[in-house]
Design a protein around this motif. Structure first.
Motif, mmCIF file in Angstrom:
data_model
loop_
_atom_site.group_PDB
_atom_site.id
_atom_site.type_symbol
_atom_site.label_atom_id
_atom_site.label_comp_id
_atom_site.label_asym_id
_atom_site.label_seq_id
_atom_site.Cartn_x
_atom_site.Cartn_y
_atom_site.Cartn_z
ATOM 1 N N UNK A 141 41.157 -25.313 16.792
ATOM 2 C CA UNK A 141 42.056 -25.838 16.148
ATOM 3 C C UNK A 141 42.351 -24.171 15.029
ATOM 4 N N UNK A 142 41.598 -23.729 14.538
ATOM 5 C CA UNK A 142 42.442 -22.641 13.209
ATOM 6 C C UNK A 142 42.866 -21.260 14.282
ATOM 7 N N UNK A 143 42.264 -21.208 15.614
ATOM 8 C CA UNK A 143 41.974 -20.143 16.308
ATOM 9 C C UNK A 143 43.642 -20.224 16.593
ATOM 10 N N UNK A 144 42.891 -21.195 16.321
ATOM 11 C CA UNK A 144 45.613 -20.982 17.621
ATOM 12 C C UNK A 144 47.240 -20.415 16.597
ATOM 13 N N UNK A 145 45.841 -20.195 15.012
ATOM 14 C CA UNK A 145 46.998 -19.570 14.733
ATOM 15 C C UNK A 145 46.792 -17.928 14.534
ATOM 16 N N UNK A 146 47.945 -17.113 13.405
ATOM 17 C CA UNK A 146 47.298 -16.222 12.927
ATOM 18 C C UNK A 146 47.830 -16.077 10.813
ATOM 19 N N UNK A 147 47.100 -15.249 10.819
ATOM 20 C CA UNK A 147 47.224 -15.202 9.199
ATOM 21 C C UNK A 147 47.491 -13.383 8.520
ATOM 22 N N UNK A 148 48.817 -14.218 7.362
ATOM 23 C CA UNK A 148 48.367 -12.683 6.567
ATOM 24 C C UNK A 148 47.328 -13.057 6.142
ATOM 25 N N UNK A 149 46.369 -12.208 5.152
ATOM 26 C CA UNK A 149 45.397 -12.227 4.316
ATOM 27 C C UNK A 149 45.239 -11.104 3.798
ATOM 28 N N UNK A 151 46.296 -7.613 4.404
ATOM 29 C CA UNK A 151 47.146 -6.494 5.172
ATOM 30 C C UNK A 151 47.999 -7.080 4.754
ATOM 31 N N UNK A 152 49.041 -6.447 4.150
ATOM 32 C CA UNK A 152 50.635 -7.076 4.354
ATOM 33 C C UNK A 152 51.014 -6.552 6.199
ATOM 34 N N UNK A 153 52.221 -7.735 6.242
ATOM 35 C CA UNK A 153 52.344 -7.498 7.433
ATOM 36 C C UNK A 153 51.680 -7.964 8.652
ATOM 37 N N UNK A 154 50.630 -7.448 8.933
ATOM 38 C CA UNK A 154 49.974 -6.874 9.527
ATOM 39 C C UNK A 154 49.081 -8.664 10.218
ATOM 40 N N UNK A 155 49.510 -9.556 10.695
ATOM 41 C CA UNK A 155 48.677 -10.611 10.863
ATOM 42 C C UNK A 155 47.265 -10.687 11.407
ATOM 43 N N UNK A 156 46.396 -11.739 11.613
ATOM 44 C CA UNK A 156 44.931 -11.250 11.775
ATOM 45 C C UNK A 156 45.147 -12.716 12.587
ATOM 46 N N UNK A 157 43.514 -12.625 13.377
ATOM 47 C CA UNK A 157 43.431 -13.745 14.368
ATOM 48 C C UNK A 157 42.788 -14.447 13.073
ATOM 49 N N UNK A 158 42.031 -15.603 13.448
ATOM 50 C CA UNK A 158 40.822 -16.466 12.981
ATOM 51 C C UNK A 158 39.557 -14.790 12.372
ATOM 52 N N UNK A 159 39.108 -14.561 13.954
ATOM 53 C CA UNK A 159 38.499 -14.130 13.792
ATOM 54 C C UNK A 159 37.997 -12.739 12.518
ATOM 55 N N UNK A 160 39.063 -12.507 12.829
ATOM 56 C CA UNK A 160 39.514 -11.293 11.582
ATOM 57 C C UNK A 160 39.181 -11.287 10.570
#
Length: 267
Positions: A141-149, A151-160
């Motif tokens: 379920x969580x890997x269906x989204x992308x995440x700003x964590x 790095x500003x402006x660089x959305x990451x995968x759950x794995x990243x």
């Protein structure tokens, strides 16, 4: 599918909107949770969940939330719910409230991810194992989204995002450095869950060089870098103090290094 798991990620509705609207909603939610905790000693499920569209971005850390007038999923603002609870309760026994809130919502995808990324409270081996196990249960379920964590402006995968947040756990507890992030997190969580004190010491020693490298102004670096000195100091810690560093989390180890550095300066 395991009962209770959902195929897509859902987040509490109050976490979606502009920064100002989310701030208002989390304040109300904090008051609601505080009243429930005051009267019942527990927290219940947040009343409305919304599905996060596949591939949509979730803001997972406040330092990267620059477009505050833009509606977004603001996961990191769960911390303000807890802040509201603490304030409404007069900040009494904040660690017990935090633990109760985490215990109630770690069995949700959003709660598992929030507490893993936020690293609230002492990051012991036992606590980290529970958090990683929770994220792993909701991985699909969580890997269906992308995440700003980070790095500003660089959305990451759950794995990243998990690698950016929990790379220290993999380095300390799964030093083989082979395989995908998910598999390494599984190994790290399993080892942390059954770790003895000696297992924790070995993980701490593996992570100490990274902590030392982060302590740019340590005055007694040569002494602090001595494994014999580290073991001597670690073995004298009482159970509570040792639990705090048992996960080998870099910031916790760095804090301990500064404590020892100050003590050496007083000798």
């Amino acid at each position: 599918m395991t009962p209770g798991h959902t195929a897509s990620l859902q987040l509490p509705a109050f976490l979606h909107g502009t920064y100002r609207s989310v701030q208002q909603k989390v304040k109300r939610e904090g008051l609601r949770c505080a009243e429930q905790y005051r009267t019942e000693g527990t927290f219940s499920a947040h009343r409305q969940l919304l599905e996060v569209p596949l591939g949509e971005v979730v803001v997972a850390q406040g330092v990267v939330d620059f477009q505050q007038e833009r509606p977004a999923w603001r996961l990191y603002m769960l911390s303000q719910v807890l802040g509201g609870v603490w304030e409404a309760l007069g900040w009494e026994d904040s660690s017990a409230v935090r633990d109760a809130y985490e215990g109630s919502f770690l069995e949700t995808p959003w709660g598992a991810l929030f507490f893993t990324l936020a690293r609230m409270g002492p990051v012991s081996a036992e606590r980290t194992a529970r958090r990683l196990e929770a994220v792993l249960r909701f991985w699909e379920a969580l890997e269906g989204a992308r995440y700003l964590f980070k790095a500003p402006g660089a959305a990451q995968t759950l794995e990243e995002a998990m690698e950016a947040s929990c790379g220290w756990a993999m380095d300390a507890w799964c030093p083989e450095r082979q395989g995908p992030v998910r598999a390494r997190l599984e190994s790290a969580a399993e080892r942390m869950a059954r770790a003895t004190r000696e297992d924790c010491l070995k993980a701490i020693f593996r992570q100490m060089p990274r902590a030392l490298a982060a302590g740019h102004d340590l005055k007694h670096r040569q002494v602090l870098a001595d494994p014999a000195f580290q073991r001597e100091r670690l073995t004298t810690l009482d159970s509570r103090a040792f639990e705090r560093v048992s996960g080998a989390c870099t910031p916790e180890l760095l804090e301990k290094l500064y404590d020892w550095d100050q003590e050496l300066g007083l000798q």
